[in-house]
Design an enzyme around this catalytic site. Structure first.
Site, short mmCIF file in Angstrom:
data_model
loop_
_atom_site.label_atom_id
_atom_site.label_comp_id
_atom_site.label_asym_id
_atom_site.label_seq_id
_atom_site.Cartn_x
_atom_site.Cartn_y
_atom_site.Cartn_z
N THR A 139 0.80 -1.30 -0.08
CA THR A 139 0.02 -0.10 0.13
C THR A 139 0.96 1.16 0.22
O THR A 139 0.39 2.22 -0.64
CB THR A 139 -1.10 0.11 1.14
OG1 THR A 139 -1.75 -1.33 1.35
CG2 THR A 139 -2.01 1.14 1.41
N LYS A 145 -7.99 -1.75 -4.92
CA LYS A 145 -7.55 -3.01 -4.17
C LYS A 145 -8.78 -4.10 -4.22
O LYS A 145 -9.86 -3.99 -3.80
CB LYS A 145 -7.59 -2.46 -2.69
CG LYS A 145 -7.15 -3.64 -1.82
CD LYS A 145 -5.79 -3.89 -1.49
CE LYS A 145 -5.42 -4.64 -0.25
NZ LYS A 145 -4.15 -4.93 -0.14
N ASP A 184 -6.27 0.20 3.84
CA ASP A 184 -5.50 0.32 2.61
C ASP A 184 -6.19 1.20 1.43
O ASP A 184 -5.57 1.98 0.65
CB ASP A 184 -5.13 -1.10 1.97
CG ASP A 184 -4.17 -1.82 3.11
OD1 ASP A 184 -3.31 -1.06 4.01
OD2 ASP A 184 -3.76 -2.77 2.88
N GLU A 229 -3.48 -3.05 -6.33
CA GLU A 229 -2.67 -3.65 -5.35
C GLU A 229 -3.33 -4.89 -4.88
O GLU A 229 -4.44 -4.99 -4.60
CB GLU A 229 -2.61 -2.62 -3.98
CG GLU A 229 -2.15 -3.14 -2.87
CD GLU A 229 -2.15 -2.59 -1.50
OE1 GLU A 229 -2.05 -3.09 -0.51
OE2 GLU A 229 -2.77 -1.28 -1.55
N GLY A 230 -2.25 -5.84 -4.96
CA GLY A 230 -2.72 -6.99 -4.45
C GLY A 230 -2.91 -7.40 -3.01
O GLY A 230 -2.92 -6.42 -2.16
N ALA A 231 -3.08 -8.68 -2.61
CA ALA A 231 -3.35 -8.94 -1.24
C ALA A 231 -2.34 -10.21 -0.70
O ALA A 231 -2.28 -11.10 -1.47
CB ALA A 231 -4.85 -9.54 -1.11
N GLY A 232 -1.37 -9.74 0.10
CA GLY A 232 -0.53 -10.78 0.72
C GLY A 232 0.45 -11.04 -0.65
O GLY A 232 0.77 -10.21 -1.12
N ASN A 238 12.03 -2.29 -0.14
CA ASN A 238 11.40 -1.65 0.86
C ASN A 238 11.88 -2.25 2.45
O ASN A 238 11.57 -3.50 2.65
CB ASN A 238 9.87 -1.46 0.91
CG ASN A 238 9.36 -0.84 1.84
OD1 ASN A 238 9.75 0.32 2.42
ND2 ASN A 238 8.04 -1.26 2.45
#
Length: 219
Positions: free
Chosen positions: A17, A38, A60, A121-124, A181
């Protein structure tokens, strides 16, 4: 066609995010109409105020919405939202819902008609299930967008990153670039790990984000 990116991560809590929002702000500052999406979010709460009052909203999703500049409807930005902070397919099952990848694709195309840039944006991680048969990787193939990979810089990140890169390649998807990151402020040998990733990933490193630093891009 809009310039679109699918932001995925090497794992959960690696800063997807954060990076997706920074990408949106980059495009907005460049004069683009940019919107975030999302497709599936768990860990949602009822919004007590604002434009989404009374609806289940994930933090998010709020961050993506604020980073963009296209006032799209919540059902397009976040077609599936669930209250428990658990794996999306399990949250959906408990809610008696089956996540339909084709509905997500239709929502994306609706957003694409409104904007110059869509950041999804993906999840996990890349192989998180979205239903009994499909994973986030299957959704990525259906959308066929350029991939931006967020590598959470911590112990084990090289293996996670390279496995994800191989999975992206195997599906014929384009890895537009990756972001390092730093999610562990005490990570040992950060520079050495970063160098190893740069040597092995055949895509540009778009940004190196230090602990609690801002992400910058030159796209």
């Amino acid at each position: 066609m809009p310039q679109s990116y699918f932001v995925i991560g090497t794992d959960t809590n690696v800063g997807k995010t954060y990076v997706a929002s920074a990408l949106l702000r980059h495009f907005v500052s460049s004069g683009k109409r940019a919107v975030g999406m999302k497709p599936v979010a768990s860990g949602c709460e009822l919004s007590a105020q604002g434009i989404w009052q009374g609806q289940l909203v994930n933090d998010d999703v709020v961050a993506l919405y604020k980073a963009g500049n296209v006032p799209a409807a919540l059902e397009l930005i976040n077609p599936y939202h669930f209250e428990p902070a658990i794996a999306p397919h399990i949250a959906a099952e408990k809610a008696g819902v089956e996540i339909d990848v084709n509905l997500i694709v239709r929502s994306y195309h609706a957003l694409a008609e409104m904007a110059d840039v869509v950041v999804v944006e993906g999840a996990g991680g890349f192989f998180v299930p979205v239903n009994d048969q499909q994973t986030l990787a299957d959704l990525a193939v259906k959308l066929n967008l350029q991939i931006t990979l967020v590598v959470g810089m911590r112990l084990g990140c090289i293996n996670h990153a390279l496995l994800t890169v191989e999975a992206i390649k195997a599906r014929g998807l384009k890895l537009a670039g990756w972001v390092a990151n730093q999610v562990d402020p005490d990570m040992s040998m950060f520079d050495e790990n970063l160098a190893s990733l740069k040597q092995r990933i055949e895509a540009p490193c778009l940004s190196v984000v230090g602990w609690q630093e801002e992400a910058g891009f030159s796209l």
